[in-house]
Design an enzyme around this catalytic site. Structure first.
Site, short mmCIF file in Angstrom:
data_model
loop_
_atom_site.label_atom_id
_atom_site.label_comp_id
_atom_site.label_asym_id
_atom_site.label_seq_id
_atom_site.Cartn_x
_atom_site.Cartn_y
_atom_site.Cartn_z
N ASP A 173 0.80 -1.23 -0.07
CA ASP A 173 -0.10 -0.19 -0.15
C ASP A 173 0.87 1.39 0.11
OD1 ASP A 173 -2.34 1.50 0.28
OD2 ASP A 173 -2.29 1.27 2.53
N HIS A 174 0.73 2.10 -0.86
CA HIS A 174 1.27 3.45 -1.08
C HIS A 174 2.87 3.17 -0.95
CE1 HIS A 174 -2.08 5.80 -0.38
NE2 HIS A 174 -2.53 5.11 0.93
N ASP B 193 2.72 4.91 -5.03
CA ASP B 193 1.71 6.04 -5.21
C ASP B 193 2.34 6.97 -5.74
OD1 ASP B 193 -0.01 8.19 -4.85
OD2 ASP B 193 -0.17 7.73 -2.53
N GLY C 164 -7.05 8.83 7.85
CA GLY C 164 -6.49 9.17 8.89
C GLY C 164 -7.84 9.70 9.87
N HIS D 28 -9.48 5.04 -0.71
CA HIS D 28 -8.73 5.03 0.46
C HIS D 28 -9.33 5.97 1.31
CE1 HIS D 28 -4.77 3.60 -1.22
NE2 HIS D 28 -5.55 3.44 -2.34
N GLY D 29 -8.80 5.92 2.77
CA GLY D 29 -9.31 6.71 3.87
C GLY D 29 -10.64 6.30 4.35
N GLY D 30 -11.01 5.07 4.29
CA GLY D 30 -12.23 4.31 4.89
C GLY D 30 -12.56 4.70 6.06
N ASN E 64 -9.86 0.74 1.65
CA ASN E 64 -8.54 0.66 2.36
C ASN E 64 -8.98 1.23 3.77
OD1 ASN E 64 -7.46 0.22 0.14
ND2 ASN E 64 -5.61 1.32 0.16
N THR F 134 -7.10 3.46 10.12
CA THR F 134 -6.96 4.31 11.54
C THR F 134 -7.80 3.63 12.51
OG1 THR F 134 -6.52 6.16 9.94
CG2 THR F 134 -7.06 6.65 12.30
P1 13P Z 1 -7.69 5.31 7.01
O1 13P Z 1 -6.51 5.23 7.81
O2 13P Z 1 -8.60 6.55 6.98
O3 13P Z 1 -8.77 4.11 7.15
O4 13P Z 1 -7.11 5.12 5.49
C1 13P Z 1 -6.37 3.90 5.20
C2 13P Z 1 -5.89 3.82 3.67
O5 13P Z 1 -6.48 4.57 3.14
C3 13P Z 1 -4.61 3.12 3.66
O6 13P Z 1 -4.28 3.17 2.36
#
Ligand code: 13P
Length: 390
Positions: free
Chosen positions: A82-83, A104, A182, A209-211, A231, A234
Site C-alpha cells: 500500500d502506498h 503512489d 486518518g 482510500h481513507g475508509g 482501504n 486508522t
Molecule cells: P484510513 O486510515 O483513513 O482508514 O485510510 C487507510 C488507507 O487509505 C490506507 O491506504
C-alpha cells in the site's frame, strides 16, 4: 492454502457488487486479528502493508508472517503493498510475497504519475502481480489526525480516469471523491455522482482510500457505485490503542504482555464489523472456487561443474547475489549433494513469485549474462525443471 490471485479477487467483487476490506497491518497482532476476522466472516480480505508504516516494523520479517498466515488461512487472502514509494519498493514487495502492488504517484504531475505507473505495470505483469494506480489526491496520513497533514482533496475526473486506465493498464484504480486518510473531525462530503461517472468511464474495479470515519450509508453508496476495495486502517489502530489504554487504566503497573493482551481481539472486532458492512461476509467459498490460487513456481537445476571447489563456490555465490534480486525472484538458493555418490553434485533452487516469471527471468539480460558467461561454460551436465507447488 488460501492465497488467491488479486486480479481475480477484485474482478469477482466488482461483478458481485461488494467490496473487499484492504486492512493495513502493523504487527503480528494485526495480522492474526484480520485473518481471524476474515475466517470468522467467511470473507475474502486483502492484507495490506503501507510503506509509511515501515518505521514500525521490518517489512521482510512481517511479510514472512503475513505469507504464512495467508497460506494457512481458510478464507481467501491477497497481500498488497500500500502506498509504495518507488519501483524498488514494488520489486522488494513482490520478492517478499505481495501479489498486489501500489506505487503512489498521485501527488505528482499527471505525466509523471502516468510514466511511473506504466513502469510498475510492466514490472508487475512479468510477475503476474496486480497493480493499483491512484489518480487525484486523497490528503492525510493513515493512523494520524487528518488536521496534522492538511492538504486539499484533488478530485479525480472521469476523463482523466479513462485515459489513465487505458494508458497504464492498471488492474484497479484508486480515486479521489472526498475521502481523507486518518482520523477526521466530522464526516467528509463524498461526491457520489462523480464516482458513478468514473465507474462508467473505466472497466476496472475502483478503490477508495481513507475508509475510517465514513458512515455505514456512505460505505453502501460507494459499493453500489462500483467500489470493490476499501482501504481501512486508522479505526483499527484506534481500537488497538484504546485496548492498551484500558489495560493501563485497569492496572497501572501492567507490563507489555498484559497491556497488549487485548489488542488482537479489539482489532478483530473492528475488522469484522467493516467486513460485514462491505458485503464480503459469506463470499469465501464462491471466491475459492472462482479465483485462481496464487501459486509459486520453483526453478530447479541439478548440475555437475568443471573446475576446482573454490571457483565453483565463487560462481554460485555470484549467482545467488545477482539472480536473487531480479524481479519476481523470491529466493535464489544453491546447494551441494549430501552423499558423495549423488548423480549430481550441485543445485540451484530459484523460487519465483508465479508462473509468468519463468519467461521474464529466462529473458532478463542479467540472467542471460550470468548463465552464458559464468554458469553454462562450466556446467555442461545438468537437468532443469520448473514446477508449480501443489
Ligand atoms: P484510513 O486510515 O483513513 O482508514 O485510510 C487507510 C488507507 O487509505 C490506507 O491506504
Amino acid at each position: 492454502m488460501a492465497l488467491v490471485n488479486m486480479q481475480d479477487l477484485l474482478g469477482q467483487a466488482r461483478e458481485d457488487r461488494y467490496a473487499i476490506a484492504a486492512l493495513d497491518v502493523v504487527s503480528l497482532d494485526f495480522v492474526e486479528a484480520v485473518v481471524e476476522a476474515a475466517e470468522a466472516c467467511r470473507a475474502p480480505i486483502i492484507i495490506s502493508l503501507a510503506e509509511s508504516h515501515f518505521e514500525h516494523y521490518d517489512f521482510e520479517l512481517l511479510m514472512s508472517a503475513v505469507v504464512t498466515a495467508a497460506r494457512r488461512s481458510t478464507a481467501p487472502c491477497a497481500i498488497h503493498l500500500d502506498h509504495g514509494a518507488s519501483l524498488d519498493s514494488a520489486t522488494r514487495a513482490i520478492r517478499f510475497g505481495c501479489n498486489g502492488v501500489m506505487v503512489d504517484a498521485s501527488h505528482r504531475p499527471i505525466a509523471e504519475n502516468l510514466a511511473l505507473t506504466r513502469e510498475i505495470v510492466a514490472l508487475a505483469r512479468g510477475c503476474g502481480v496486480a497493480v493499483e494506480g491512484e489518480l487525484g489526491y486523497v490528503p492525510g496520513v493513515e493512523g494520524e489526525d487528518a488536521e496534522r497533514h492538511p492538504g486539499d482533496v484533488v478530485y479525480t475526473t472521469p476523463d482523466e480516469a479513462r485515459t489513465f486506465v487505458e494508458e497504464t493498464g492498471v488492474d484497479c484504480l484508486a480515486v479521489s471523491i472526498g475521502t481523507i486518510h486518518g482520523r477526521m473531525r466530522g464526516t467528509p462530503d463524498l461526491d457520489l455522482a462523480r464516482l458513478a461517472e468514473i465507474a462508467d468511464a473505466v472497466a476496472v474495479p475502483l478503490v477508495i482510500h481513507g475508509g475510517t470515519g465514513l458512515t455505514d450509508e456512505q460505505f453502501r453508496g460507494l459499493i453500489e457505485r462500483g467500489v470493490a476495495k476499501i482501504n481501512y486502517y486508522t479505526a483499527l489502530a484506534d481500537a488497538a490503542a484504546d485496548a492498551i489504554r484500558s489495560a493501563a487504566a485497569a492496572d497501572p503497573r501492567a507490563g507489555y504482555g498484559r497491556l497488549t493482551l487485548a489488542v488482537r481481539a479489539a482489532v478483530r472486532r473492528e475488522a469484522e464489523r467493516v467486513i460485514r458492512l462491505f458485503g464480503s461476509a459469506g463470499r469465501a467459498d464462491a471466491v475459492l472456487t472462482r479465483c485462481r490460487p496464487w501459486r509459486e513456481v520453483e526453478h530447479l537445476i541439478l548440475f555437475n561443474a568443471d573446475g576446482d571447489e573454490a571457483s565453483v563456490r565463487a560462481m554460485k555465490d555470484e549467482g545467488r547475489r545477482c539472480l536473487g534480486v531480479l524481479p519476481g525472484v523470491r529466493q535464489a538458493l544453491t546447494g551441494e549433494a549430501v552423499k558423495p555418490d549423488a548423480r549430481y553434485r550441485h543445485c540451484w533452487l530459484i523460487r519465483f513469485s508465479g508462473e509468468p516469471v519463468i519467461a521474464a527471468y529466462d529473458h532478463h539480460p542479467e540472467h542471460l549474462a550470468f548463465a552464458d558467461q559464468r554458469f553454462r561454460p562450466v556446467a555442461g551436465d545438468r537437468l532443469k525443471i520448473d514446477y508449480e507447488l501443489d
